[in-house]
Design an enzyme around this catalytic site. Structure first.
Site, PDB file in Angstrom:
ATOM      1  CE1 TYR A  11      41.070  51.419  32.059  1.00  0.00           C
ATOM      2  CE2 TYR A  11      42.072  52.869  33.612  1.00  0.00           C
ATOM      3  CZ  TYR A  11      41.835  51.415  32.639  1.00  0.00           C
ATOM      4  OH  TYR A  11      41.844  50.417  33.216  1.00  0.00           O
ATOM      5  CE1 TYR A  71      32.687  55.133  32.780  1.00  0.00           C
ATOM      6  CE2 TYR A  71      34.601  56.025  31.430  1.00  0.00           C
ATOM      7  CZ  TYR A  71      34.456  54.306  31.915  1.00  0.00           C
ATOM      8  OH  TYR A  71      35.068  53.698  31.192  1.00  0.00           O
ATOM      9  NE  ARG A  83      38.587  57.520  32.823  1.00  0.00           N
ATOM     10  CZ  ARG A  83      38.268  58.435  34.036  1.00  0.00           C
ATOM     11  NH1 ARG A  83      37.974  59.851  33.514  1.00  0.00           N
ATOM     12  NH2 ARG A  83      37.275  57.666  34.709  1.00  0.00           N
ATOM     13  CB  CYS A 112      27.049  65.742  15.217  1.00  0.00           C
ATOM     14  SG  CYS A 112      27.988  66.811  14.106  1.00  0.00           S
TER      15      CYS A 112
HETATM   16  N1  LLP Z   1      42.191  44.221  35.977  1.00  0.00           N
HETATM   17  C1  LLP Z   1      41.018  43.969  35.813  1.00  0.00           C
HETATM   18  C2  LLP Z   1      40.736  42.655  35.755  1.00  0.00           C
HETATM   19  C3  LLP Z   1      40.733  45.467  34.997  1.00  0.00           C
HETATM   20  O1  LLP Z   1      39.645  44.487  35.153  1.00  0.00           O
HETATM   21  C4  LLP Z   1      41.266  46.371  35.187  1.00  0.00           C
HETATM   22  C5  LLP Z   1      40.269  47.208  34.596  1.00  0.00           C
HETATM   23  C6  LLP Z   1      42.707  45.961  35.628  1.00  0.00           C
HETATM   24  C7  LLP Z   1      43.213  45.054  36.218  1.00  0.00           C
HETATM   25  C8  LLP Z   1      42.705  47.788  35.921  1.00  0.00           C
HETATM   26  O2  LLP Z   1      42.208  48.410  36.016  1.00  0.00           O
HETATM   27  P1  LLP Z   1      42.951  50.182  36.855  1.00  0.00           P
HETATM   28  O3  LLP Z   1      43.469  49.496  38.311  1.00  0.00           O
HETATM   29  O4  LLP Z   1      43.522  50.642  35.748  1.00  0.00           O
HETATM   30  O5  LLP Z   1      42.063  50.617  38.147  1.00  0.00           O
HETATM   31  N2  LLP Z   1      37.537  52.374  31.298  1.00  0.00           N
HETATM   32  C9  LLP Z   1      37.441  52.947  32.706  1.00  0.00           C
HETATM   33  C10 LLP Z   1      38.470  52.580  33.388  1.00  0.00           C
HETATM   34  C11 LLP Z   1      38.224  50.174  32.746  1.00  0.00           C
HETATM   35  C12 LLP Z   1      38.749  49.140  34.751  1.00  0.00           C
HETATM   36  C13 LLP Z   1      38.190  48.499  33.360  1.00  0.00           C
HETATM   37  N3  LLP Z   1      39.641  48.069  34.509  1.00  0.00           N
HETATM   38  C14 LLP Z   1      37.493  54.684  32.697  1.00  0.00           C
HETATM   39  O6  LLP Z   1      38.367  55.448  32.252  1.00  0.00           O
HETATM   40  O7  LLP Z   1      37.403  54.429  34.063  1.00  0.00           O
END
Ligand code: LLP
Length: 417
Positions: A373, A319, A315, A345
């Protein structure tokens, strides 16, 4: 300092519930992910209670943290699951998750994944395009099944989050353009092996402001009424996931305020409500434990080179995300400003910049808010075996994933004859 209710200092040592992180590091080595079972349990129950009497289903977004021990905990609490791949489907089935509580999201479901989900009769396919709807109908016909469908609409609202994780703007790849949704419902209704049953959106992740949720919910409830006036019967509304957590100074709404805002426009409508929370269930229930390998002082910077890296927690590199970094054992000596970096690296391999902390070689650090994540986005970059995962339940310690071995790294590779 930010409070993490399940990770607190006891006699100057940071603990997960009642277990010192120092003890976990000695037993399992570093880097190592550590989760608090009580934190997971509390987060789930808060969401569930926030709905009070409304017919609802929480579908935990597996991608946030797919460890089967975590899925098993949520399944036992009654949770449903939001999946985005055949692999996630098999994880949920592995822990005995109820297929009737599974929704399948994602813009690119392939035929094998669709077949697998149809064969276990999942609750709903969250369909993201007309092309997908037609393929789904075809596959369902071949299997003599009726596929339950919700169209994921793109409500074109600004989620005010990092552009990589905003999904509800019209220029994003996600969902069906809001103005085309009605037409798609009408054509879906005519397809022999499709049953239009739900309506859903997901506008992005790590949202700390309620207004985009309210705006999207209002738009979608308006669409719901238009669909129903055209005799399309919708059983459930799925408001997606996206509620943010506190990494640093954010002040995200409570589960209760979030649910209240989403449901505000529903008034007397009695549709079943689904949500797909990921981060808000697991994010602050986990930390990444790491040890300082070397301190390096240059005329320009102080570096703390730790044994966790971007392959363990992507992360920050991906980001520029901020994660609090705390010493496991408080050291009263004078703090210096450090760049906390990994051994990979790449200059982008960092966990935190400009952190004021007192450090010595060999010290343990906890990278906070790493439950979501973290492990799920880890990789073997630089041929680094993936870290183990440990669950703490009050004073008990359970290994829920072993550290990967070096042999496993190339077990699937083949040298040419
Ligand atoms: N539903 C759908 C269709 C999604 O695409 C996602 C997340 C969620 C639910 C769950 O979202 P949450 O409640 O976790 O925000 N890798 C990124 C976050 C990517 C989220 C992708 N979709 C990070 O580390 O911030």
């Amino acid at each position: 300092m930010i409070g993490f209710p399940f990770f607190t200092y006891r006699a100057s040592t940071l603990s997960a519930e009642s277990v010192s992180l120092d003890k976990i590091a000695r037993e399992f080595g570093t880097p190592c992910y550590v989760y608090s079972q009580a934190a997971l349990d509390k987060a789930y129950r808060e969401f569930d209670a926030a709905f009070s009497d409304r017919d609802h289903l929480l579908c935990y977004a597996v991608k946030a943290n797919p460890n089967i021990a975590i899925l098993d905990l949520f399944a036992k609490l009654g949770s449903g699951f939001d999946i985005v791949s055949g692999g996630e489907l098999q994880r949920v089935l592995k822990v005995g998750g109820d297929p009737k509580k599974i929704v399948f999201s994602g813009v690119g479901k392939n035929s094998a994944e669709i077949q697998a989900a149809l064969s276990v009769n999942i609750l709903c396919f969250n369909v993201e395009s007309e092309a997908e709807l037609l393929v789904l109908n075809q596959i369902a016909k071949g299997m003599n099944k009726i596929a339950p469908v919700s169209i994921r609409v793109n409500p074109d609202v600004d989620a005010k989050t990092h552009p990589y994780i905003a999904t509800g703007l019209k220029e994003n790849k996600f969902g069906v353009p809001f103005n085309e949704a009605e037409k798609l419902y009408l054509s879906g209704k005519e397809l022999s092996n499709i049953r239009m049953t739900g309506l859903d959106f997901h506008i992005g992740s790590q949202l700390t402001d309620l207004s985009p949720f309210s705006e999207a919910s209002e738009k979608v409830i308006g669409l719901l009424d238009r669909l129903e006036s055209k005799k399309i019967k919708i059983d459930h509304l799925d408001f997606g996931g996206g509620l943010g957590i506190r990494y640093s100074k954010e002040n995200p709404p409570s589960a209760q305020n979030y649910i209240t805002a989403l449901c505000a426009g529903l008034e007397n409508r009695t549709h079943r409500i689904l949500i797909e929370p990921g981060r808000s269930l697991v994010g602050n229930a986990g930390v990444l434990l790491t040890r300082v390998e070397y301190l390096k002082h240059t005329p320009h910077r102080n570096f703390a080179i730790v044994d966790a890296a971007m392959n363990d927690l992507l992360r920050p590199a991906l980001y520029n995300a901020y994660h609090e970094i705390l010493p496991v054992i408080i050291n009263e000596q004078k703090a210096k400003s450090y760049q906390i970096v990994g051994p990979v690296c790449e200059t982008g391999d960092f966990l935190g910049y400009d952190r004021k902390i007192s450090l010595s070689q060999g010290d343990l650090l906890a990278v906070m808010s790493a439950g979501a994540y973290g492990m799920s986005m880890s990789s073997n970059y630089n041929s680094r075996p993936r870290a183990p995962e440990v669950m703490v339940d009050y004073d008990s310690i359970h290994l829920i994933r072993k550290r990967e071995s070096i042999d496993e790294l190339f077990a699937n590779e083949i040298i040419l004859p």
